[in-house]
Design an enzyme around this catalytic site. Sequence first.
Site, PDB file in Angstrom:
ATOM      1  CE1 TYR A 108      -3.764   2.521   0.908  1.00 35.60           C
ATOM      2  CE2 TYR A 108      -1.901   3.652   1.904  1.00 35.60           C
ATOM      3  CZ  TYR A 108      -3.186   3.672   1.436  1.00 35.60           C
ATOM      4  OH  TYR A 108      -3.908   4.833   1.470  1.00 35.60           O
ATOM      5  CD  GLU A 196      -6.188   4.172  -1.001  1.00 37.50           C
ATOM      6  OE1 GLU A 196      -6.214   4.501   0.195  1.00 37.50           O
ATOM      7  OE2 GLU A 196      -7.177   3.677  -1.598  1.00 37.50           O
TER       8      GLU A 196
END
Length: 390
Positions: A108, A196
């Site tokens: 991530y 993101e």
Amino acid sequence: MKLHEYQAKAVLAARGVPVPVGRVVRTPADARAVAGELAGPVVVKAQAHTGGRGRGGGVRLAATAGEAEEAASAILGMQLVTEQTGPGGLPVDSVLVEEQIEIAREIYVGVVIDNAVGMPVVIGSAAGGMEIEQLAEEPPEQIHRAPIDPTLGFMPYQARQLAFALGLDGELLRPAVALLEALAHTFLEADCSLVEINPLVVTTDGRLLAADAKLSVDDNADFRQQALFEERDRAQEDRLEVEAQDAGIQNYVKLGGSIGCLVNGAGLAMATMDAIQYAGGEPANFLDIGTANSADAVTAALRLIGSDADVRAVLVNIFGGLARTDVIAEGVVRAKQMGLIPQPTIVRLAGTNVADGRRILDEAGVDVVRAEGFAEGARLAVEAAARGAG
């Protein structure tokens, strides 16, 4: 403003972030054609502003061009329901057809505004594929942060430190540093509130790829990011919020309750919602009308509230400073006379020209209940909503 995955990937790719090969399409036949061009297994992904698309049936694997066409047929036109959309779901008008990738690891990475430090922060975790909120609650030590100084920017040493923390060393270090720097530059250059990549994957052949991407642009930057705002998909947004923006009402947010709120000032609006909840109700919206010295603006805002099928009562709570309560009252009377707010309406006025405002309401003969105090207004609104529900 949110962008679709394919749009976010295009923005990132233009700044050097590697993404899988693919193309967005809007018909099953085009999905078949793209899969044929890719000449291998593909993934067909619904383009909608929500996470959890796979669990909602919006992501399908296809081994052949024919299977890609079938997958697109099943996804296009659906109302995609996920944990984030609520029961109504979101419409799917396009799908992204991409090459399937062999994944060795999932990571991530993202950039957000951290209000605690007052600047953007690049964050990363070696536990990719999970929601970052879940990571923050369960093993928060797995989340690594690097602030972006507004004067210095995101420094190369910060990118290297973060890459090492994520286990991206050796031959992956150089491409990881370049990717993290590109991510930070995208956030700043595109006036983002969120960037993101989840997951950022390490493929079995040693590549780094953004397998998924989210990008949100600050609404206040529309004059600088015109090209991005032209890609806005209004069908993915709440109908009432879009109507509010079209009417020049910038401070409207749809909520899940039954009491519509018209308030001036963000602080008073928040306090009004608290008072409604304290009285046992739930607000249907946040609406800060600001210094609205125009009866037309008040009427437009009430039209928006009155058209919400969830609203069973309306609370107008005004403390006039620069805003004149007599103008607010004129707007309320007009909205009532036009039938724009058929719901029971409670009005509490205080401040500038309050005597005139109350007189206008009393003399108009419209069906409103005047409340003398803040708490009384919230209580009357909750009681009226309860009667409407019964």
